[in-house]
Design a protein around this motif. Sequence first.
Motif, PDB file in Angstrom:
ATOM      1  N   ILE A  17      56.215  38.753 125.098  1.00 17.92           N
ATOM      2  CA  ILE A  17      56.089  38.461 123.864  1.00 17.92           C
ATOM      3  C   ILE A  17      56.849  39.155 123.051  1.00 17.92           C
ATOM      4  N   ALA A  18      56.857  40.569 123.270  1.00 17.48           N
ATOM      5  CA  ALA A  18      57.539  41.512 122.130  1.00 17.48           C
ATOM      6  C   ALA A  18      58.933  41.416 122.196  1.00 17.48           C
ATOM      7  N   LYS A 216      44.111  37.778 118.955  1.00 18.46           N
ATOM      8  CA  LYS A 216      43.650  37.949 120.219  1.00 18.46           C
ATOM      9  C   LYS A 216      43.412  36.680 121.106  1.00 18.46           C
ATOM     10  N   GLU A 217      42.919  35.919 120.248  1.00 20.75           N
ATOM     11  CA  GLU A 217      42.353  34.559 120.879  1.00 20.75           C
ATOM     12  C   GLU A 217      43.461  33.805 121.429  1.00 20.75           C
ATOM     13  N   ASN A 218      44.583  33.684 120.501  1.00 19.82           N
ATOM     14  CA  ASN A 218      45.836  32.688 120.571  1.00 19.82           C
ATOM     15  C   ASN A 218      46.893  33.608 120.953  1.00 19.82           C
ATOM     16  N   ASN A 219      46.945  34.874 121.155  1.00 18.96           N
ATOM     17  CA  ASN A 219      48.085  35.486 121.773  1.00 18.96           C
ATOM     18  C   ASN A 219      49.374  35.544 120.349  1.00 18.96           C
ATOM     19  N   PHE A 220      48.778  35.606 119.396  1.00 16.60           N
ATOM     20  CA  PHE A 220      49.791  35.557 118.173  1.00 16.60           C
ATOM     21  C   PHE A 220      50.671  36.964 118.133  1.00 16.60           C
ATOM     22  N   HIS A 221      51.771  36.995 117.715  1.00 14.74           N
ATOM     23  CA  HIS A 221      52.598  38.189 117.366  1.00 14.74           C
ATOM     24  C   HIS A 221      53.324  37.989 116.004  1.00 14.74           C
ATOM     25  N   VAL A 222      53.056  38.563 114.913  1.00 16.67           N
ATOM     26  CA  VAL A 222      53.642  38.574 113.740  1.00 16.67           C
ATOM     27  C   VAL A 222      54.563  39.496 113.415  1.00 16.67           C
ATOM     28  N   SER A 223      55.762  39.295 112.985  1.00 12.68           N
ATOM     29  CA  SER A 223      56.811  40.546 112.454  1.00 12.68           C
ATOM     30  C   SER A 223      57.449  40.212 111.279  1.00 12.68           C
ATOM     31  N   PRO A 224      57.418  41.112 110.357  1.00  9.91           N
ATOM     32  CA  PRO A 224      58.229  40.960 109.242  1.00  9.91           C
ATOM     33  C   PRO A 224      59.729  41.197 109.468  1.00  9.91           C
ATOM     34  N   LEU A 225      60.568  40.180 108.640  1.00  6.68           N
ATOM     35  CA  LEU A 225      61.921  40.065 109.033  1.00  6.68           C
ATOM     36  C   LEU A 225      62.838  41.158 107.878  1.00  6.68           C
ATOM     37  N   SER A 227      63.908  43.067 104.689  1.00  6.64           N
ATOM     38  CA  SER A 227      63.669  42.900 103.425  1.00  6.64           C
ATOM     39  C   SER A 227      63.860  41.681 102.950  1.00  6.64           C
ATOM     40  N   THR A 228      63.978  40.532 103.992  1.00 16.50           N
ATOM     41  CA  THR A 228      64.144  39.343 103.312  1.00 16.50           C
ATOM     42  C   THR A 228      62.872  38.583 102.980  1.00 16.50           C
ATOM     43  N   GLY A 229      61.783  39.234 102.830  1.00 15.68           N
ATOM     44  CA  GLY A 229      60.603  38.690 102.620  1.00 15.68           C
ATOM     45  C   GLY A 229      60.157  37.392 103.531  1.00 15.68           C
ATOM     46  N   LEU A 230      60.606  37.306 104.637  1.00 19.85           N
ATOM     47  CA  LEU A 230      60.125  36.207 105.699  1.00 19.85           C
ATOM     48  C   LEU A 230      59.370  37.046 106.773  1.00 19.85           C
ATOM     49  N   PHE A 231      58.627  36.226 107.420  1.00 20.32           N
ATOM     50  CA  PHE A 231      57.872  36.627 108.764  1.00 20.32           C
ATOM     51  C   PHE A 231      58.148  35.530 109.983  1.00 20.32           C
ATOM     52  N   ILE A 232      58.370  36.288 111.180  1.00 17.46           N
ATOM     53  CA  ILE A 232      58.429  35.547 112.129  1.00 17.46           C
ATOM     54  C   ILE A 232      57.109  35.568 112.916  1.00 17.46           C
ATOM     55  N   VAL A 233      56.470  34.439 113.402  1.00 16.85           N
ATOM     56  CA  VAL A 233      55.262  34.127 114.400  1.00 16.85           C
ATOM     57  C   VAL A 233      55.664  33.763 115.595  1.00 16.85           C
ATOM     58  N   LEU A 234      55.348  34.158 116.761  1.00 18.11           N
ATOM     59  CA  LEU A 234      55.436  34.031 118.051  1.00 18.11           C
ATOM     60  C   LEU A 234      54.060  33.897 118.924  1.00 18.11           C
ATOM     61  N   GLN A 235      53.952  32.432 119.170  1.00 18.58           N
ATOM     62  CA  GLN A 235      52.653  32.556 119.901  1.00 18.58           C
ATOM     63  C   GLN A 235      52.980  31.887 121.288  1.00 18.58           C
TER      64      GLN A 235
END
Length: 547
Positions: A17-18, A216-225, A227-235
Amino acid sequence: MIQLFRTKIELDHQAEIAMGISRVERSLSVFFDKVDVISRELNRSELVVQTLYEKNEENRNKTYQALYASTSELRRVAQFELYSIGGICKYSTSTRTLNTKLPTYSGILKAAADQPDKLVIRGVNEYTSASKDILLRAARTIMDNAGNCIGYIVVSMKSADFENLLEDTYSHQDSIVILDRQWHTIFSTEPAKEKLIGHTLRERLMKGEDLSDLSKENNFHVSPLGSTGLFIVLQRDEVFTTDISKTMYSVCAVMTLLSLLLCIVVSVKISNNLVKPIHTISEAMHEVEEGYLDTRIETERIDEFGGLAMKFNIMTGKLRSYMERQIKQQQELNDSNIAMMQAQLNPHFIYNTLDTIKWVAKANNIQEISTLVASLAKILRTSISSGQLITLKEELTLAQCYVDIQRIRFGGEFKYTVEIEGDIEECIVPKLIIQPLVENAIIHGLAGRVDGNININVTEENEKLQISISDDGCGMSKEMMESLNSRDIKRSGENIGFANVDSIIRLRYGDEYGVSVSAVEKGGTKVKVILPFIMGEAAEYAKGIGG
């Protein structure tokens, strides 16, 4: 064991995932970095400033060329537009947005005007947009030389653009969501849309709930992109669900129980099959230790123990035969020693008789007989001595004695010379190896001649003693030389002396030493003897054990 396996799988799952989110983040970061570079280049372009500021229609085609040239690498994943100060699209890589208008008092153009030195990125859902299918825009102001805003560079992305950009960066098992700074959904893959991931995350965030449990329940991984102000979510779905874990534990328990029962049955069987034959073999070996070589193990087994018993019986049979052969050989050796000691009496008698003849010949002034008898006695005395090794000097003396006999016997006038390079006369050689070769040179090489030359040359090279016996006689046929050099005694014919000398040397020192024969260019034959060079203490030791 299952827990360790589960932990290993989950760690690998988290690592995948990472890596997946890292690939998505890298692709987006590279894209926005390139957009920033392109927008800076267009912002500094005199052609773009002149076209927007002066509204010079003559430069329209040149401006389009500049826009297309700068954006050629990224047009597959985004569309690029030049807006006037009034918010009207004047140039675009897509014909659908030409002459459309964006508000300048709000939205992306207002945000770009407020931050003139930055590339501003916004999700379209933050502001009202005329283009319903555009998900994200990035913009930068175009400034004239006086620092006044005269237009905007706008980059727009649709859902298809995001899919093209992120192609091959994530697995089909993954759900990808891109969120803005307010956690509004900008882009979602189809699995993420079905699971409403972006909506769920925003609702919980707005309610002030902790997202760690949900992660933990859904295996989410959130990472900021950046200085764009955007976020990436991978599940990605869990590999081990509760039902799968229960099933694995049940199967493992059943397999453990069956394995335990099988181990008990097999251990009892193996114990019965091992203990008895081992005890039998142990008793048989004890009998052999006591000297009973007729001991045998009788068995009808065809497994490894049956094979071991068969090999044991073969071993005892061979050992019995070996002992009988050793006893017989020892008896024969004893008989040979007795016969040898008895045989030594006759040569001593012959030697003493020859010595008497020599003195009688001297007393009667018959020099030839005296020389013949003295030379023959010396050869005979050396041949019957117990020692097998003598010095090179002694061996050459024996050869000289033989030459003296042959000169008197045949009345020949052949020349016999010896050349020795260096002080090597005290090195050790097997006795009677030169005389047979000199005999061949005289009898076969100089056959039918009253003159001729025989030369012996002795040298030492690379810890090897080289003795060459050369004659200028009739020579030897190529077939005969090949027969002698083949080291086959049966092919040696009448040259048995050559073959015997070669065999003696090879048996004592090994196959790298021995005798070889070759032709002399001017006629004749050359026999070469190769021996190990042994001098000093090594010579004394070798002579001692050789005797």
